[in-house]
Design an enzyme around this catalytic site. Structure first.
Site, PDB file in Angstrom:
ATOM      1  N   LYS A  42     -35.560  67.157  37.038  1.00 33.09           N
ATOM      2  CA  LYS A  42     -34.525  66.752  36.081  1.00 33.09           C
ATOM      3  C   LYS A  42     -34.796  67.195  34.629  1.00 33.09           C
ATOM      4  O   LYS A  42     -34.338  68.245  34.243  1.00 33.09           O
ATOM      5  CB  LYS A  42     -34.286  65.248  36.188  1.00 33.09           C
ATOM      6  N   TYR A  46     -34.493  56.247  45.759  1.00 28.22           N
ATOM      7  CA  TYR A  46     -33.682  57.462  45.910  1.00 28.22           C
ATOM      8  C   TYR A  46     -34.599  58.660  45.693  1.00 28.22           C
ATOM      9  O   TYR A  46     -35.307  58.732  44.693  1.00 28.22           O
ATOM     10  CB  TYR A  46     -32.527  57.504  44.894  1.00 28.22           C
ATOM     11  N   TYR A  76     -20.827  64.165  45.891  1.00 29.52           N
ATOM     12  CA  TYR A  76     -20.351  63.023  46.672  1.00 29.52           C
ATOM     13  C   TYR A  76     -18.830  62.923  46.652  1.00 29.52           C
ATOM     14  O   TYR A  76     -18.269  61.833  46.626  1.00 29.52           O
ATOM     15  CB  TYR A  76     -21.003  61.722  46.155  1.00 29.52           C
ATOM     16  N   ASP A  99     -42.650  59.942  42.871  1.00 29.81           N
ATOM     17  CA  ASP A  99     -41.486  60.749  42.530  1.00 29.81           C
ATOM     18  C   ASP A  99     -41.069  60.377  41.113  1.00 29.81           C
ATOM     19  O   ASP A  99     -40.448  59.341  40.892  1.00 29.81           O
ATOM     20  CB  ASP A  99     -40.375  60.468  43.548  1.00 29.81           C
TER      21      ASP A  99
HETATM   22  C1  LIG Z   1     -32.373  63.224  41.134  1.00 28.23           C
HETATM   23  C2  LIG Z   1     -33.562  62.789  41.880  1.00 28.23           C
HETATM   24  C3  LIG Z   1     -34.045  63.534  42.976  1.00 28.23           C
HETATM   25  C4  LIG Z   1     -33.351  64.779  43.474  1.00 28.23           C
HETATM   26  O1  LIG Z   1     -33.358  65.813  42.556  1.00 28.23           O
HETATM   27  P1  LIG Z   1     -32.257  67.002  42.682  1.00 28.23           P
HETATM   28  O2  LIG Z   1     -32.642  67.952  41.599  1.00 28.23           O
HETATM   29  O3  LIG Z   1     -30.920  66.351  42.473  1.00 28.23           O
HETATM   30  O4  LIG Z   1     -32.400  67.565  44.041  1.00 28.23           O
HETATM   31  C5  LIG Z   1     -35.186  63.077  43.611  1.00 28.23           C
HETATM   32  N1  LIG Z   1     -35.807  61.956  43.197  1.00 28.23           N
HETATM   33  C6  LIG Z   1     -35.391  61.230  42.148  1.00 28.23           C
HETATM   34  C7  LIG Z   1     -36.157  60.031  41.731  1.00 28.23           C
HETATM   35  C8  LIG Z   1     -34.246  61.604  41.463  1.00 28.23           C
HETATM   36  O5  LIG Z   1     -33.806  60.865  40.440  1.00 28.23           O
END
Ligand SMILES: *Cc1c(COP(=O)(O)O)cnc(C)c1O
Length: 434
Positions: free
Chosen positions: A284, A154, A22, A255
């Protein structure tokens, strides 16, 4: 070996050529140059405000659960490196990926049986979306191609994930004209302990009634909305979503890229609701912060649905799919986590954060202090001055990266009590300065 470069030379090249997350080009903020990292400490190439080492309050964006330079993870990487760091996954397979996939099936909620190994969180969300769209295509219902979510989320920075990020608060409003237009519910009412608000439940039900015919899947972050605003909600809403999805023939995607692997106190946040989604994304912390890897898991119903279609394959296959090095480290990281009493560590961090961040509630400009599992958040009543706030944290010997109206921490689980107290002090100092 190339000629060594001085920190000043490196930073000049960085500013001229290197994009940061960013960031503008050329860079405006001077990044800190990290030389190495070990345990919970980042070692800087140069002193910053009197510190050569910073305690890491960010776990490198939720990922470095076990801290840096961990002997077990290093050994897993070294051992795998001696065999092969990569081979293609089309037509070939290998032990690290197979073991990891089986392990993920074993530790995630009952019913998730099939694993797609992706190379980043965003890509795993793309794959999850593709699974859901293909499922309905195969079922002869191509009209079901939109997504539904709630505001404040997000899900990543690639195209489909961007379309389900919060449409106002996030960085993606720039693209509103170009993104697929999804169906947004209001943000879930705040408060982990707040219970389920019947009015909000009715709001969700109304959206399902109006849009289910065109919606393939509902996608949310369970229990904690992370980069969208660090908000907590009642796990009860996940049960509401499960019921509405079942009633209206909509698939449910969780997610857990940020919440997975113990961050909220349970191994996966959705366990707190006893709900299994149709598709689950993890990322992550999957590799303990060592390498980039994520996964989308789905139920047999979803996989079989796709397989019955006109195109009976899942149409996705990244070059570095199933990367052996990442898979080997991920397997070792999961084993390392589950081989210890991680629940107690997360609880210890939770009480340390609750105690250590309490003083922030009395600071001027602070709206709310909240903690859950190994997540501590101080929300201000104004946009944080990120430069002043980060600087205050560094002065306190801690690495933080505040954003929007938030100063927050999600430290590695191995952070000891003294370092945790230091992080809390820095969060308070950053909140005061920002
Ligand atoms: C960080 C994140 C993503 C994206 O993952 P990247 O490895 O950065 O592409 C998707 N969803 C959530 C909830 C996240 O915290």
């Amino acid at each position: 070996m190339p000629e060594p470069l001085t920190p000043a030379e490196l930073l000049a090249l960085d500013r001229r050529h290197v994009w940061h997350p960013y960031g503008p080009m050329p860079g405006r903020q001077r990044p800190l140059l990290v030389e190495s990292a070990s345990g919970v400490r980042l070692r800087l190439a140069e002193e910053a405000y009197g510190h050569r080492e910073l305690v890491d309050g960010m776990a490198s964006w939720w990922s470095a659960l076990h801290g840096y330079n961990h002997p077990v993870l290093n050994e897993a990487a070294r051992e795998q490196l001696g065999r092969m760091s990569h081979v293609m996954f089309g037509g070939l397979t290998h032990e690290p990926a197979v073991r990891l996939a089986a392990r993920l099936v074993e530790i995630t909620p009952e019913g998730l049986e099939h694993v797609f190994l992706a190379d980043s969180g965003s890509v795993s969300v793309e794959v999850a979306v593709k699974m859901c769209l293909q499922y309905w295509l195969s079922a002869g219902r191509p009209a079901k191609h939109r997504l539904m979510t709630w505001r404040g989320g997000y899900h990543g920075d690639t195209w489909q994930p961007m379309s389900v990020c919060d449409p106002d608060g996030g960085m993606h409003s720039l693209w509103s004209g170009a993104l697929p237009r999804q169906v947004f519910a209001d943000a879930p009412p705040a408060g982990y302990d707040a219970g389920v608000d019947p009015a909000y439940e009715a709001h969700l039900a109304g959206l399902f009634e109006r849009h289910a015919h065109e919606v393939a899947a509902m996608i949310v972050e369970p229990v904690v909305q992370n980069a969208g605003g660090m908000r907590f909600h009642s796990p009860g809403y996940l049960r509401v979503l499960r019921r509405l999805c079942d009633e209206h023939q909509v698939l449910l995607v969780f997610d857990e890229i940020a919440t997975g692997f113990g961050r909220t106190g349970t191994l996966f946040a959705c366990e707190q609701a006893g709900v299994t989604p149709d598709v689950l994304c993890v990322g992550k912390a999957l590799t303990g912060g060592y390498l980039t890897m994520a996964a989308a898991l789905c139920t047999s119903r979803v996989a079989e649905g796709i397989s019955r279609g006109e195109v009976p394959v899942l149409a996705h296959g990244p070059t570095f799919m199933g990367n052996p090095l990442a898979a080997a480290v991920a397997g070792a990281s999961v084993d390392l986590l589950l081989g210890q009493d991680w629940q107690s560590e997360v609880k210890r961090i939770e009480s340390g954060l609750r105690e250590g961040l309490a003083p922030a509630a009395g600071l001027p400009g602070v709206r709310e202090v909240r903690t859950l599992g190994a997540i501590g958040v101080v929300q201000l009543d104004h946009e944080v001055d990120t430069v002043a706030a980060s600087e205050a944290a560094v002065r306190a010997g801690v690495w933080l990266r505040p954003f929007r109206d938030l100063v927050y921490t999600m430290p590695p689980y191995v952070t000891n009590d003294a370092d945790l107290a230091r992080i809390c002090g820095a969060v308070c100092a950053a909140a005061a300065a920002g």
